[in-house]
Design an enzyme around this catalytic site. Structure first.
Site, PDB file in Angstrom:
ATOM      1  N   GLU A  23       6.779 -23.618 -50.138  1.00 17.76           N
ATOM      2  CA  GLU A  23       7.982 -23.829 -49.600  1.00 17.76           C
ATOM      3  C   GLU A  23       8.075 -25.631 -49.658  1.00 17.76           C
ATOM      4  O   GLU A  23       7.304 -26.335 -49.547  1.00 17.76           O
ATOM      5  CB  GLU A  23       7.913 -23.869 -47.824  1.00 17.76           C
ATOM      6  CG  GLU A  23       8.167 -22.524 -47.448  1.00 17.76           C
ATOM      7  CD  GLU A  23       8.292 -22.380 -45.905  1.00 17.76           C
ATOM      8  OE1 GLU A  23       8.808 -23.390 -45.311  1.00 17.76           O
ATOM      9  OE2 GLU A  23       7.604 -21.333 -45.409  1.00 17.76           O
ATOM     10  N   GLU A  26       2.501 -21.038 -42.201  1.00 21.24           N
ATOM     11  CA  GLU A  26       2.539 -22.185 -41.287  1.00 21.24           C
ATOM     12  C   GLU A  26       1.632 -21.884 -39.991  1.00 21.24           C
ATOM     13  O   GLU A  26       2.279 -22.106 -38.942  1.00 21.24           O
ATOM     14  CB  GLU A  26       3.782 -22.825 -40.991  1.00 21.24           C
ATOM     15  CG  GLU A  26       4.375 -23.177 -42.173  1.00 21.24           C
ATOM     16  CD  GLU A  26       5.854 -24.124 -41.968  1.00 21.24           C
ATOM     17  OE1 GLU A  26       6.332 -24.235 -40.996  1.00 21.24           O
ATOM     18  OE2 GLU A  26       6.417 -24.779 -42.937  1.00 21.24           O
TER      19      GLU A  26
END
Ligand code: AHR
Length: 520
Positions: free
Chosen positions: A324, A204
């Site tokens: 995720e 991320e």
């Protein structure tokens, strides 16, 4: 009726028609679905890695959930809980991502090796500000993977770590040569290098991993990934940080700038209810509908990101790795908000089942996925409390879907009636199908409508089945869940509402259910 009245009526029909039609649709009537399975067109393999998991140093995922330490009264093998490992082995976890998540970009691996008493403590700033004693580190992670029989997937620190740190970690884990790193590893009790295939170059990085622009990250990726070396015959599968949900620009820039240097691009997407009440267990049918609608949004995300990837990689060499995903609810009342501990109901089972159907159907591009997370965090498989453990409805979906691991995807055409909420609607039935190496066909089906059964007529093209069997996961209420006191409220049962027809089979799925049908 005069001309003006006629025009008004036509207008109303055009504008209100769809809304009225939606309202007129009755959710209490059985849904109908027609499925054509092209068993003669099987081409792509559903990678078992689609059924991967994620474990982060977050709340009680690692500590207490997996790792209790060798001195714990909780039965363990080399510090890892026997009950949890035993349960996870049954769902045949293929690959496990670690150590984060956001934690990964603050993790310094050298803090987690050597005698545990000598390891420095740090503050887990991202997750609850608690003390991280680093007792679970690289050696303990590989031990966990060994016990589970799964492949490790390590996520490196690009956000706050150095290139050298990342380079040395890979060397420590995978090199058999003579070097300061391998010497330290040997001193720490591991003579041979581990087998490591999957390595993430940051997490991320558009957010907690450094708030970078795609252009900046692409340059960082280029630099860091250069030093993620292959030692001996090791061939690292490098996974670049990919987009946040529908950030298509991120995918475009990464594919354009560094596509040839990566093996996988990671997509992250969590689904909530999009409404005020986001409790994991206290919700109404409106929440159920929106949660499932948001879960189904994965279809659009995977399709659109794949389309962009196709422009640069028509041969589909680069994997879309959804490392995720899952349902994100409010934390359980009274628990630490930074620990992301949530219960898991039949609704979560449906979220998992429809999402896994989507991944299966995109097996040509989606070659790995990792639900967040394995234990005690977000949409987990297992919840623990001290020595107690309970399996969640999501666990049962993963167990039922093991039949798809490494099986050949059977392409399908699915026509289904809708499940309606107000003026909104979603398909009532979701499905995917595969043929395993023994020739058995498995179809996983979900009925999203909580009020009525779904009649599914399946036509099998290019195959015949003589024997049919099935299993079903459902419960009394949409929010039924398993607790430590009542651990079997939601669990799979035998399914007999399936019969052979001239062209295939017909099945009646109970309301709000996940069904797996086996044909041979
Ligand atoms: O899974 C919880 C967190 O969600 C992860 O650490 C992060 O990558 C994501 O935002």
């Amino acid at each position: 009726m005069n001309r003006t009245q006629l025009i008004r009526l036509l207008f109303a029909a055009v504008l209100l028609g769809p809304a009225l039609a939606a309202r007129a649709q009755d959710n209490s009537a059985p849904a109908r679905a027609k499925l054509i399975l092209h068993a003669d067109q099987a081409r792509d393999t559903i990678s078992r890695n689609i059924y991967g998991q994620f474990s982060e140093h977050l709340g009680h995922c690692i500590y207490e959930g997996l790792w209790v330490g060798e001195g714990s009264p909780i039965p363990n093998t080399r510090g890892l809980r026997n009950d949890v490992v035993g349960a996870l082995k049954k769902i045949r976890v293929p690959v496990l991502r670690w150590p984060g998540g956001c934690f990964a970009d603050e993790y310094h691996w050298k803090d987690g090796i050597g005698p545990r008493t000598d390891r420095p403590s740090m503050i887990n700033t991202h997750w609850g500000g608690v003390t991280e004693n680093n007792h679970f580190g690289t050696h303990e992670f590989f031990e966990l993977c060994d016990q589970l029989g799964c492949q490790p997937y390590i996520c490196g620190n690009l956000g706050s770590g150095t290139v050298q740190e990342m380079q040395q970690w890979v060397e420590y884990m995978t090199s058999s040569g003579i070097s300061p790193m391998t010497d330290i590893r040997k001193k720490n009790g591991r003579e041979q290098p581990w087998k490591l295939q999957f390595f993430g170059v940051g997490n991320e990085n558009w957010g907690c991993g450094g708030n970078m622009t795609p252009e900046f990250y692409a340059d960082q990726y280029r630099r860091y990934a250069t030093y993620v070396r292959n030692f001996g015959d090791s061939r690292i599968f490098k996974i670049a940080c990919g987009p946040n949900g529908a950030d298509y620009k991120w995918t475009e820039v990464l594919m354009r700038e560094v596509g040839p240097r990566m093996n996988g691009l990671a997509l992250h997407y969590y689904c909530g209810t999009g409404r005020k009440s986001r409790s994991a267990t206290m919700f109404d049918e409106g929440d159920w509908f929106f949660q499932l609608k948001n879960a189904l949004h994965m279809e659009e995300l995977v399709s659109k990101h794949s389309e962009i990837m196709d422009k640069f990689d028509a041969a589909k060499r680069i994997a879309l790795v959804v490392d995720e995903w899952g349902a994100w609810h409010q934390v359980e009342p009274g628990s630490n908000p930074g620990f992301l501990y949530q219960q898991n109901t039949l609704r979560d089972a449906l979220v998992a089942a429809v999402t896994l159907n989507i991944f299966n159907n995109h097996a040509a591009r989606v070659k790995m996925a990792n639900i967040a997370q394995m234990v005690n965090v977000l949409q987990s498989m297992v919840l623990t409390d001290q020595e107690k453990m309970v399996l969640t409805p999501t666990y049962h979906v993963f167990e039922m879907y093991t039949v798809h691991h490494d099986a050949k995807l059977l392409p399908m055409d699915l026509e289904t009636s809708d499940y309606v909420s107000g003026s909104d609607k979603i398909p009532a039935v979701s499905a995917s199908a595969s043929r395993d190496t023994a020739g058995k066909i498995h179809v996983t089906l979900c009925n999203l409508n909580p009020s009525a059964p779904a009649e599914v007529a399946c036509e099998l093209q290019g195959a015949k089945v003589q024997k049919l069997a099935g299993r079903v996961l459902t419960a009394l209420a949409i929010n039924t869940h398993n607790t430590f006191a009542a651990p079997q409220n939601v669990q799979p049962a035998e399914f007999s509402a399936v019969k052979a027809t001239e062209t295939g089979f017909a099945a009646t799925l109970p309301a709000k259910s996940v069904v797996v049908i086996e044909g041979e």
